[in-house]
Design a protein around this motif. Structure first.
Motif, PDB file in Angstrom:
ATOM      1  N   ALA B 171       0.851  -1.190   0.000  1.00  0.00           N
ATOM      2  CA  ALA B 171       0.000   0.000   0.000  1.00  0.00           C
ATOM      3  C   ALA B 171       0.882   1.233   0.000  1.00  0.00           C
ATOM      4  N   ARG B 172       0.815   2.014  -1.096  1.00  0.00           N
ATOM      5  CA  ARG B 172       1.631   3.229  -1.198  1.00  0.00           C
ATOM      6  C   ARG B 172       0.741   4.435  -0.941  1.00  0.00           C
ATOM      7  N   ALA B 173       1.027   5.145   0.153  1.00  0.00           N
ATOM      8  CA  ALA B 173       0.261   6.360   0.461  1.00  0.00           C
ATOM      9  C   ALA B 173       0.881   7.505  -0.330  1.00  0.00           C
ATOM     10  N   LEU B 174       0.107   8.108  -1.229  1.00  0.00           N
ATOM     11  CA  LEU B 174       0.685   9.050  -2.188  1.00  0.00           C
ATOM     12  C   LEU B 174       0.305  10.504  -1.960  1.00  0.00           C
ATOM     13  N   THR B 175      -0.757  10.754  -1.229  1.00  0.00           N
ATOM     14  CA  THR B 175      -1.167  12.136  -0.978  1.00  0.00           C
ATOM     15  C   THR B 175      -1.306  12.335   0.532  1.00  0.00           C
ATOM     16  N   GLU B 176      -1.488  13.582   0.916  1.00  0.00           N
ATOM     17  CA  GLU B 176      -1.683  13.883   2.346  1.00  0.00           C
ATOM     18  C   GLU B 176      -2.913  13.134   2.856  1.00  0.00           C
ATOM     19  N   SER B 177      -3.951  13.144   2.025  1.00  0.00           N
ATOM     20  CA  SER B 177      -5.190  12.483   2.425  1.00  0.00           C
ATOM     21  C   SER B 177      -4.979  10.965   2.545  1.00  0.00           C
ATOM     22  N   GLY B 178      -4.136  10.413   1.669  1.00  0.00           N
ATOM     23  CA  GLY B 178      -3.818   8.986   1.725  1.00  0.00           C
ATOM     24  C   GLY B 178      -3.031   8.642   2.978  1.00  0.00           C
ATOM     25  N   LYS B 179      -2.066   9.524   3.297  1.00  0.00           N
ATOM     26  CA  LYS B 179      -1.243   9.296   4.497  1.00  0.00           C
ATOM     27  C   LYS B 179      -2.112   9.372   5.755  1.00  0.00           C
ATOM     28  N   ALA B 180      -3.031  10.340   5.746  1.00  0.00           N
ATOM     29  CA  ALA B 180      -3.923  10.503   6.901  1.00  0.00           C
ATOM     30  C   ALA B 180      -4.796   9.264   7.064  1.00  0.00           C
ATOM     31  N   PHE B 181      -5.262   8.715   5.941  1.00  0.00           N
ATOM     32  CA  PHE B 181      -6.096   7.516   5.979  1.00  0.00           C
ATOM     33  C   PHE B 181      -5.303   6.343   6.562  1.00  0.00           C
ATOM     34  N   CYS B 182      -4.048   6.189   6.094  1.00  0.00           N
ATOM     35  CA  CYS B 182      -3.213   5.080   6.565  1.00  0.00           C
ATOM     36  C   CYS B 182      -2.907   5.199   8.056  1.00  0.00           C
ATOM     37  N   SER B 183      -2.777   6.430   8.537  1.00  0.00           N
ATOM     38  CA  SER B 183      -2.479   6.539   9.969  1.00  0.00           C
ATOM     39  C   SER B 183      -3.753   6.368  10.796  1.00  0.00           C
ATOM     40  N   LYS B 184      -4.894   6.817  10.239  1.00  0.00           N
ATOM     41  CA  LYS B 184      -6.169   6.650  10.953  1.00  0.00           C
ATOM     42  C   LYS B 184      -6.498   5.169  11.126  1.00  0.00           C
ATOM     43  N   TYR B 185      -6.240   4.389  10.086  1.00  0.00           N
ATOM     44  CA  TYR B 185      -6.537   2.952  10.140  1.00  0.00           C
ATOM     45  C   TYR B 185      -5.237   2.148  10.277  1.00  0.00           C
ATOM     46  N   GLY B 186      -4.264   2.738  10.955  1.00  0.00           N
ATOM     47  CA  GLY B 186      -2.916   2.183  11.066  1.00  0.00           C
ATOM     48  C   GLY B 186      -2.848   0.754  11.576  1.00  0.00           C
ATOM     49  N   SER B 187      -3.804   0.359  12.413  1.00  0.00           N
ATOM     50  CA  SER B 187      -3.740  -0.970  13.019  1.00  0.00           C
ATOM     51  C   SER B 187      -3.821  -2.092  11.976  1.00  0.00           C
ATOM     52  N   HIS B 188      -4.389  -1.798  10.804  1.00  0.00           N
ATOM     53  CA  HIS B 188      -4.533  -2.849   9.787  1.00  0.00           C
ATOM     54  C   HIS B 188      -3.302  -2.993   8.894  1.00  0.00           C
ATOM     55  N   PHE B 189      -2.444  -1.963   8.903  1.00  0.00           N
ATOM     56  CA  PHE B 189      -1.262  -2.016   8.050  1.00  0.00           C
ATOM     57  C   PHE B 189      -0.132  -2.627   8.839  1.00  0.00           C
ATOM     58  N   GLU B 190       0.540  -3.617   8.252  1.00  0.00           N
ATOM     59  CA  GLU B 190       1.508  -4.389   9.024  1.00  0.00           C
ATOM     60  C   GLU B 190       2.853  -3.712   9.199  1.00  0.00           C
ATOM     61  N   LYS B 191       3.574  -3.601   8.136  1.00  0.00           N
ATOM     62  CA  LYS B 191       4.943  -3.087   8.229  1.00  0.00           C
ATOM     63  C   LYS B 191       5.282  -2.457   6.901  1.00  0.00           C
ATOM     64  N   ALA B 192       6.455  -1.882   6.830  1.00  0.00           N
ATOM     65  CA  ALA B 192       6.873  -1.290   5.568  1.00  0.00           C
ATOM     66  C   ALA B 192       6.969  -2.381   4.506  1.00  0.00           C
ATOM     67  N   GLY B 193       6.363  -2.148   3.346  1.00  0.00           N
ATOM     68  CA  GLY B 193       6.376  -3.161   2.298  1.00  0.00           C
ATOM     69  C   GLY B 193       7.554  -2.975   1.360  1.00  0.00           C
ATOM     70  N   ASP B 194       7.943  -4.045   0.716  1.00  0.00           N
ATOM     71  CA  ASP B 194       9.036  -3.987  -0.239  1.00  0.00           C
ATOM     72  C   ASP B 194       8.449  -4.061  -1.654  1.00  0.00           C
ATOM     73  N   ASP B 195       8.758  -3.048  -2.451  1.00  0.00           N
ATOM     74  CA  ASP B 195       8.199  -2.953  -3.796  1.00  0.00           C
ATOM     75  C   ASP B 195       8.548  -4.166  -4.666  1.00  0.00           C
ATOM     76  N   ALA B 196       9.656  -4.833  -4.329  1.00  0.00           N
ATOM     77  CA  ALA B 196      10.088  -5.994  -5.109  1.00  0.00           C
ATOM     78  C   ALA B 196       9.116  -7.174  -4.958  1.00  0.00           C
ATOM     79  N   ASP B 197       8.270  -7.123  -3.932  1.00  0.00           N
ATOM     80  CA  ASP B 197       7.334  -8.225  -3.688  1.00  0.00           C
ATOM     81  C   ASP B 197       6.122  -8.200  -4.624  1.00  0.00           C
TER      82      ASP B 197
END
Lengths: 290, 350
Positions: B171-197
């Motif tokens: 999941a790549r957060a690309l805008t301020e609104s995207g970043k805010a969404f990712c932090s609001k629902y942060g518990s569902h996002f696991e860890k930093a992802g690797d683009d190579a995957d």
């Protein structure tokens, strides 16, 4: 197929016609083609993916095609009913079109459906088809292929709807019409929708609201079905063209059944038999006039 | 900022967003008598999501610019007319799993809607909507996004972009609104992802779409500018029924009609409805004269608007290569084919 290509080539070379309206293999499935040069007659094909009813291109609304000159048209038996409809309703003179009739073994639901026809892939109208050899034809081509498999989908759905109590039936159609965006594809592809100005486009007064809301959609689809009663050739092009996937063929089938029962009339490719809307008979049922 | 989210994490996230009262729009399977298809729909649970399968049959347009929008209600009393707004504020919405072509379209239409006039009807819903795209892992013969500056994994217009990987998504957060969404629902996002995957299917999809169409948009634009009367236009419209299904299915076509609908002698509603340049009625004058007298000229208009008129004004093209115009066409019209012919003609002339 050779027979078709040769005939088209000859008609163009002789100058009998200026354009042959037929089918070609397109980038994604079979599609209409307008052949004006004899050499291009090689493009013509006829097979079970020739789904489209080309009669719509003979309508007076298609000025850009009429301008090409006198046409020959490739038809299946079902399409011939629409050509006859245009002649019956004075939209076209019989002598102004050369009808190339193809003996038909049924067509698929979509022009891109490859493979042999099965009950799942065959078009609804092919079930029990009695007009696999168009009578209206000036030239009748091909060998008669075996009858197509029977599709039961539409008839089952029709029976299911008929069993519904009125309120439930209304709900069924209300839900279907909710998907309608009023693009008017159903009208534009219909060979029998040839009015220069559709009632839907009249705004003084606005008989039918053009907005895609429940009221507007209901009045449009019911008016369309009523205007096609005893006229619809059952090609189901409206249904195929609908981007929202509405089962519009059901409405037209039901209207055809009512007309058959009430007026003993079935749409055929005999343009000399008048349709109930275009003829008056004293015996016409009229018990509703009180 | 790249995160990682598992399949179950995404489902839980979607259910939590729905539970919070926010509208969630995602591709879902729809069963019709015409067959099964994937459609963007308002969903009531994550279970309804169908994130893979055939190309989604509708665009996101109906959710930002509904087919019919009431603008205001009017009431007449003798000589006085009073107006009142017909709708309330746009509801907050999250789009999940949208294709790149559909997301890019929103930005493309933004420019028109904020050009000589700032269109509140469009921006009200647009601003209330968070967009989470999903890179495509499938394409068909009508897809050509890579030919018009986009691609199956193009992030344009996304607040967050999801890319399929084993067992979940990057999941790549690309805008301020995207970043805010990712932090609001942060518990569902696991860890930093690797683009190579990322799923190799994404690259394969891009390659497939690239083989569908390769054109020079600049050359086409310049050819169109100089060839309004070219004989090519005499053939393009022949098989077209003028039904407008292409424009209604198109994510970037945005023309509308305005109608007044009386609901009684003294009152009614003014509505804004989708319209299309493919019908004769679109340009017919009160006198009866129609400057676009046949289907050939209407097809020319559609192509010119997308590949010459819009680009002159805004730089890129009014098309995202979604291919829906091809898929819905009852007459077998094919924009890829038209663009190929124009590209070839442009090349021959230069």
């Amino acid at each position: 197929m050779r027979e078709l290509k040769n005939l088209a080539k000859r008609l163009l070379e002789e100058g009998t016609v200026k354009v042959v309206i037929g089918y070609e293999e397109g980038p994604v499935g079979v599609r209409p083609v307008f052949v004006t040069r004899p050499a291009d007659a090689e493009k013509l094909v006829f097979n079970s993916r020739c789904v489209q009813n080309l009669a719509a291109y003979l309508s007076r609304r298609r000025g850009h095609i009429a301008r090409l000159g006198k046409s020959a048209i490739v038809v299946k038996g079902c399409d011939a009913r629409a050509v006859a409809g245009l002649i019956r309703e004075s939209q076209l003179k019989r002598e102004d079109v050369v009808v190339i009739g193809m003996r038909c073994g049924g067509v698929a639901l979509r022009p891109s459906d490859e493979g042999p026809l099965t009950p799942e892939t065959v078009a609804d109208r092919c079930s029990g088809c009695e007009s696999r050899e168009p009578k209206l034809a000036d030239h009748l081509l091909g060998e008669l292929p075996p009858a197509p498999p029977k599709a039961t989908r539409m008839f089952e759905l029709m029976a299911q709807i008929e069993r519904m109590p009125v309120a439930e039936r209304f709900r069924f159609w209300a839900e279907q019409f909710e998907r309608c965006m009023r693009c008017n594809a159903c009208r534009e592809v219909c060979p029998m929708c040839f009015c220069e100005r559709c009632i839907q486009d009249k705004s003084q007064p606005q008989w039918i609201e053009t907005s895609p809301h429940a009221r507007g959609n209901l009045s449009w689809h019911f008016t369309h079905a009523m205007h096609l009663a005893g006229r619809c050739s059952s090609c189901d092009e409206c249904q195929r063209a609908c981007p929202a996937g509405l089962p519009l063929g059901l409405l037209n089938r039901k209207m055809a059944e009512i007309v058959r029962n009430r007026f003993e009339y079935q749409v055929s490719d005999d343009s000399t038999v008048p349709s109930p809307i275009g003829a008056f008979k004293q015996q016409d049922p009229q018990e509703f006039i009180k | 900022m790249t995160f990682s989210i598992s399949d179950s994490g995404l489902n839980a996230l979607v259910d939590e967003v729905i539970a919070s009262g926010t509208t969630v729009i995602a591709p879902a399977l729809v069963k019709l008598s015409a067959g099964e298809r994937r459609e963007y729909q308002k969903i009531g649970s994550a279970q309804k999501m169908a994130l893979t399968g055939a190309i989604v049959s509708n665009s996101l347009k109906p959710f930002i610019m509904p087919p019919s929008v009431p603008l205001f209600r009017y009431t007449r009393a003798k000589a006085a007319v009073s107006l009142e707004p017909a709708t309330g504020k746009a509801q907050a919405a999250v789009v999940i799993g949208a294709q790149a072509c559909d997301i890019a379209a929103l930005e493309i239409v933004d420019r028109v809607m904020d050009w000589d006039y700032h269109d509140e009807v469009w921006f009200e819903r647009r601003k209330a909507t968070t967009v989470i795209s999903l890179a495509c892992t499938q394409a068909d013969a009508s897809c050509f996004c890579t030919a018009v500056g986009s691609g199956p994994d193009h992030p344009r217009g996304s607040d967050i972009q999801l890319l399929r990987k084993k067992g979940g998504y990057l999941a790549r957060a690309l805008t301020e609104s995207g970043k805010a969404f990712c932090s609001k629902y942060g518990s569902h996002f696991e860890k930093a992802g690797d683009d190579a995957d990322r799923d190799p299917l994404i690259k394969e999809t891009r390659e497939k779409v690239e083989t569908n169409l390769k054109i020079d948009l600049g050359a086409i634009r310049s050819f169109l500018t100089r060839n309004f009367e070219h004989e090519l236009w005499n053939d393009f419209g022949l098989r077209c029924h003028g039904c407008g299904a292409c424009a209604f299915a198109c994510p970037t076509c945005h023309c509308f009609d305005i109608v007044d609908e009386p609901e009684g002698i003294t009152h009614g509603v003014r509505r804004r409805n989708w319209d299309t340049c493919q019908t004769a009625k679109f340009t017919v004058h009160a006198s009866g004269h129609n400057p676009r007298k046949d289907q050939n000229s209407r097809i020319r208009q559609r192509v010119m608007h997308k590949f010459q008129i819009y680009p002159e004004r805004f730089g890129d093209v009014l098309c995202t290569g979604c291919g829906r115009c091809v898929r819905v066409c009852a007459g077998g019209m094919n924009l890829l084919e038209i663009l190929k012919v124009l590209d070839k003609s442009a090349e021959a002339k230069s």
